[in-house]
Design a protein around this motif. Structure first.
Motif, PDB file in Angstrom:
ATOM      1  N   LEU A 271       0.860  -1.176   0.000  1.00 39.90           N
ATOM      2  CA  LEU A 271       0.000   0.000   0.000  1.00 39.90           C
ATOM      3  C   LEU A 271       0.897   1.226   0.000  1.00 39.90           C
ATOM      4  CD1 LEU A 271      -2.785   1.352   0.217  1.00 39.90           C
ATOM      5  CD2 LEU A 271      -2.604   1.144   2.712  1.00 39.90           C
ATOM      6  N   SER A 272       0.910   1.933  -1.127  1.00 40.77           N
ATOM      7  CA  SER A 272       1.780   3.105  -1.268  1.00 40.77           C
ATOM      8  C   SER A 272       0.933   4.316  -1.616  1.00 40.77           C
ATOM      9  CB  SER A 272       2.842   2.872  -2.345  1.00 40.77           C
ATOM     10  OG  SER A 272       3.743   3.959  -2.396  1.00 40.77           O
ATOM     11  N   LEU A 273       0.849   5.270  -0.665  1.00 42.66           N
ATOM     12  CA  LEU A 273       0.065   6.495  -0.835  1.00 42.66           C
ATOM     13  C   LEU A 273       0.943   7.725  -0.618  1.00 42.66           C
ATOM     14  CD1 LEU A 273      -3.108   5.388   1.193  1.00 42.66           C
ATOM     15  CD2 LEU A 273      -2.682   5.137  -1.254  1.00 42.66           C
ATOM     16  N   SER A 274       2.235   7.571  -0.722  1.00 43.01           N
ATOM     17  CA  SER A 274       3.174   8.648  -0.402  1.00 43.01           C
ATOM     18  C   SER A 274       3.111   9.782  -1.409  1.00 43.01           C
ATOM     19  CB  SER A 274       4.592   8.088  -0.355  1.00 43.01           C
ATOM     20  OG  SER A 274       4.992   7.640  -1.641  1.00 43.01           O
ATOM     21  N   ASN A 275       3.654  10.926  -0.990  1.00 41.92           N
ATOM     22  CA  ASN A 275       3.821  12.089  -1.858  1.00 41.92           C
ATOM     23  C   ASN A 275       2.505  12.553  -2.469  1.00 41.92           C
ATOM     24  OD1 ASN A 275       6.947  12.501  -2.054  1.00 41.92           O
ATOM     25  ND2 ASN A 275       6.613  10.296  -2.289  1.00 41.92           N
ATOM     26  N   ASN A 276       1.529  12.779  -1.559  1.00 46.01           N
ATOM     27  CA  ASN A 276       0.264  13.396  -1.913  1.00 46.01           C
ATOM     28  C   ASN A 276      -0.004  14.529  -0.929  1.00 46.01           C
ATOM     29  OD1 ASN A 276      -1.218  11.899  -4.206  1.00 46.01           O
ATOM     30  ND2 ASN A 276      -0.488  10.194  -2.949  1.00 46.01           N
ATOM     31  N   ASN A 277      -1.254  14.960  -0.854  1.00 46.08           N
ATOM     32  CA  ASN A 277      -1.646  15.993   0.108  1.00 46.08           C
ATOM     33  C   ASN A 277      -2.746  15.468   1.022  1.00 46.08           C
ATOM     34  OD1 ASN A 277       0.053  18.056  -1.120  1.00 46.08           O
ATOM     35  ND2 ASN A 277      -1.432  18.096  -2.800  1.00 46.08           N
ATOM     36  N   LEU A 278      -2.642  14.203   1.390  1.00 40.33           N
ATOM     37  CA  LEU A 278      -3.665  13.573   2.205  1.00 40.33           C
ATOM     38  C   LEU A 278      -3.687  14.178   3.605  1.00 40.33           C
ATOM     39  CD1 LEU A 278      -2.979   9.914   1.038  1.00 40.33           C
ATOM     40  CD2 LEU A 278      -4.913  11.360   0.365  1.00 40.33           C
ATOM     41  N   THR A 279      -4.897  14.324   4.152  1.00 35.79           N
ATOM     42  CA  THR A 279      -5.074  14.975   5.454  1.00 35.79           C
ATOM     43  C   THR A 279      -5.947  14.100   6.348  1.00 35.79           C
ATOM     44  OG1 THR A 279      -6.988  16.195   4.598  1.00 35.79           O
ATOM     45  CG2 THR A 279      -4.846  17.287   4.448  1.00 35.79           C
ATOM     46  N   GLY A 280      -6.292  14.646   7.498  1.00 31.67           N
ATOM     47  CA  GLY A 280      -7.156  13.931   8.431  1.00 31.67           C
ATOM     48  C   GLY A 280      -6.373  12.958   9.280  1.00 31.67           C
ATOM     49  N   ALA A 281      -7.095  12.097   9.959  1.00 33.29           N
ATOM     50  CA  ALA A 281      -6.470  11.136  10.861  1.00 33.29           C
ATOM     51  C   ALA A 281      -5.839   9.995  10.074  1.00 33.29           C
ATOM     52  CB  ALA A 281      -7.514  10.594  11.830  1.00 33.29           C
ATOM     53  N   MET A 282      -4.767   9.457  10.639  1.00 39.91           N
ATOM     54  CA  MET A 282      -4.143   8.269  10.064  1.00 39.91           C
ATOM     55  C   MET A 282      -5.091   7.098  10.281  1.00 39.91           C
ATOM     56  SD  MET A 282      -1.325   7.074   8.592  1.00 39.91           S
ATOM     57  CE  MET A 282      -0.006   8.219   9.032  1.00 39.91           C
ATOM     58  N   VAL A 283      -5.586   6.523   9.206  1.00 40.53           N
ATOM     59  CA  VAL A 283      -6.600   5.487   9.318  1.00 40.53           C
ATOM     60  C   VAL A 283      -6.011   4.217   9.934  1.00 40.53           C
ATOM     61  CG1 VAL A 283      -6.197   4.561   7.003  1.00 40.53           C
ATOM     62  CG2 VAL A 283      -8.449   4.328   8.042  1.00 40.53           C
ATOM     63  N   ASN A 284      -6.807   3.530  10.719  1.00 38.63           N
ATOM     64  CA  ASN A 284      -6.396   2.303  11.391  1.00 38.63           C
ATOM     65  C   ASN A 284      -6.428   1.139  10.400  1.00 38.63           C
ATOM     66  OD1 ASN A 284      -6.193  -0.024  13.002  1.00 38.63           O
ATOM     67  ND2 ASN A 284      -7.193   0.986  14.738  1.00 38.63           N
ATOM     68  N   LEU A 285      -5.299   0.487  10.204  1.00 38.92           N
ATOM     69  CA  LEU A 285      -5.184  -0.613   9.243  1.00 38.92           C
ATOM     70  C   LEU A 285      -5.113  -1.975   9.930  1.00 38.92           C
ATOM     71  CD1 LEU A 285      -2.659   0.928   6.668  1.00 38.92           C
ATOM     72  CD2 LEU A 285      -5.161   1.023   6.683  1.00 38.92           C
ATOM     73  N   THR A 286      -5.572  -2.043  11.154  1.00 45.63           N
ATOM     74  CA  THR A 286      -5.610  -3.326  11.859  1.00 45.63           C
ATOM     75  C   THR A 286      -6.387  -4.360  11.044  1.00 45.63           C
ATOM     76  OG1 THR A 286      -5.541  -2.231  14.016  1.00 45.63           O
ATOM     77  CG2 THR A 286      -6.375  -4.486  13.968  1.00 45.63           C
ATOM     78  N   GLY A 287      -5.840  -5.546  10.946  1.00 45.50           N
ATOM     79  CA  GLY A 287      -6.491  -6.602  10.180  1.00 45.50           C
ATOM     80  C   GLY A 287      -5.869  -6.836   8.821  1.00 45.50           C
ATOM     81  N   MET A 288      -5.036  -5.904   8.374  1.00 45.53           N
ATOM     82  CA  MET A 288      -4.360  -6.087   7.089  1.00 45.53           C
ATOM     83  C   MET A 288      -3.111  -6.943   7.308  1.00 45.53           C
ATOM     84  SD  MET A 288      -4.902  -2.333   5.281  1.00 45.53           S
ATOM     85  CE  MET A 288      -4.295  -2.901   3.688  1.00 45.53           C
ATOM     86  N   ASN A 289      -3.351  -8.196   7.580  1.00 50.32           N
ATOM     87  CA  ASN A 289      -2.274  -9.082   8.026  1.00 50.32           C
ATOM     88  C   ASN A 289      -1.317  -9.495   6.917  1.00 50.32           C
ATOM     89  OD1 ASN A 289      -3.290  -8.982  10.619  1.00 50.32           O
ATOM     90  ND2 ASN A 289      -4.524 -10.832  10.368  1.00 50.32           N
ATOM     91  N   SER A 290      -1.661  -9.227   5.658  1.00 46.12           N
ATOM     92  CA  SER A 290      -0.762  -9.540   4.543  1.00 46.12           C
ATOM     93  C   SER A 290       0.147  -8.370   4.186  1.00 46.12           C
ATOM     94  CB  SER A 290      -1.578  -9.943   3.302  1.00 46.12           C
ATOM     95  OG  SER A 290      -2.343 -11.103   3.545  1.00 46.12           O
ATOM     96  N   LEU A 291      -0.087  -7.215   4.803  1.00 47.87           N
ATOM     97  CA  LEU A 291       0.624  -5.998   4.427  1.00 47.87           C
ATOM     98  C   LEU A 291       2.110  -6.100   4.761  1.00 47.87           C
ATOM     99  CD1 LEU A 291       0.034  -3.221   3.194  1.00 47.87           C
ATOM    100  CD2 LEU A 291      -0.279  -2.339   5.511  1.00 47.87           C
TER     101      LEU A 291
END
Length: 343
Positions: A271-291
């Motif tokens: 999961l690569s979302l780098s180098n954008n202008n994303l805002t808000g809270a850091m979303v919880n990714l619990t459960g993404m056990n393959s990451l």
């Protein structure tokens, strides 16, 4: 008696030879088409001589019942252009001209005449101009690889008509404009329900990511839109495609908060979302056990302490979170992850 037997053998042998010659003769229309194509190319294979490509086993040519079904000329140092005569090879199923960097010019509209084509691979060549809308007529197409050329203009809506398409790769071109989706009149990429690969990175695509692009009916495993000019937010519909394994929207101009249902994507390993202008809270990714690879760096998330859920990701190998407004101490538990290599 012996003489009659010898004559009979000669007659049978003659008939066999005649039959073999007739069976080997390539369809006249296919011969004409291949000769015309070859006349606009340089560096064709040395055995492309004579009038029987099938019978003489021309390099790169495969036939069935005297009809040319495959044109496989990858990395042959071909030079020239692909003429409209390609459309005359009506039985063609495989067309591979990949890694011929001096194959230049546009892809002819006649490509849409190849109704039996299942693979079109032009990877790493020198094609330019727009992708012809007639490509949407290739109802048997499974693999469309036009990556690493210089195609420009917009992605044709008609690609959405390719109901059997499995692999779509338009990476590393000069494509611009919006991501096409259906609107009730025109088709779009959201209609590709058999596709597993959307590779559209390294272009000049702009506008928002349409929420309609993704649905729970899709079986995508790769969604790669990195290195474009996309803006707006990441739609929550992305979280409906639970077959996903790799998601890249890095290096765009995306903004707004992350969709809260991202952790539905339990099969995602990158999961690569780098180098954008994303805002808000850091979303919880619990459960993404393959990451295994997570890159959120260079965004403008709300300032917060290092999230404890990161240490719960059991497959994590690479974690990049620099310049994301995280603060405080990194949890010691993070470094007990068995596969972690890069932080």
């Amino acid at each position: 008696m012996g003489q009659q037997r010898s004559q009979l053998v000669l007659v049978l042998l003659s008939l066999f030879i005649q039959f073999s010659v007739i069976a080997a003769v390539t369809d006249t229309n296919d011969v004409v088409a291949l000769r015309s194509l070859a006349s606009s190319w340089q560096n064709t294979p040395s055995n492309w001589v004579g009038d029987d490509p099938c019978g003489d086993l021309w390099v790169g040519i495969e036939c069935t019942n005297s009809r040319v079904t495959s044109l496989l000329l990858s990395n042959m140092n071909l030079m020239g252009q692909l003429s409209g005569d390609i459309g005359s090879l009506s039985e063609l199923q495989y067309l591979d001209l990949s890694f011929n960097v001096d194959m230049i010019g546009s892809l002819p509209q006649a490509i849409g005449s190849l109704k039996k084509l299942s693979t079109l691979c032009l990877t790493g060549s020198g094609f330019t101009g727009p992708i012809p809308s007639t490509i949407g007529s290739l109802q048997q197409l499974v693999n469309l690889s036009l990556n690493s050329n210089r195609f420009n203009g917009q992605i044709p809506n008609s690609i959405g008509n390719l109901s059997k398409l499995y692999y779509l790769d338009l990476t590393n071109n000069l494509l611009e404009g919006s991501i096409p989706v259906s609107d009730g009149i025109n088709p779009g990429l959201d209609m590709l329900l058999q596709a597993k690969h959307f590779h559209l990175g390294m272009n000049k695509l702009s506008g928002t990511i349409p929420p309609r692009l993704f649905s729970s009916n899709m079986i995508l495993i790769h969604v790669l839109f990195d290195n474009n000019n996309l803006n707006g937010s990441i739609p929550s519909s992305l979280g409906f495609v639970q077959t996903l394994e790799m998601v890249r929207f890095d290096r765009n101009s995306l903004s707004g908060p992350l969709p809260s249902n991202l952790n539905n994507l339990t099969n995602v390993n990158e999961l690569s979302l780098s180098n954008n202008n994303l805002t808000g809270a850091m979303v919880n990714l619990t459960g993404m056990n393959s990451l295994s690879n997570l890159d959120m760096s260079n965004n403008s998330f709300n300032a917060s302490d290092f999230p404890p859920w990161i240490a719960s990701l059991p497959s994590l190998i690479t974690l990049k979170m620099e310049r994301t407004q995280l603060q405080g101490q990194v949890l010691v538990d993070l470094f007990s992850r068995p596969y972690l290599q890069t932080v």
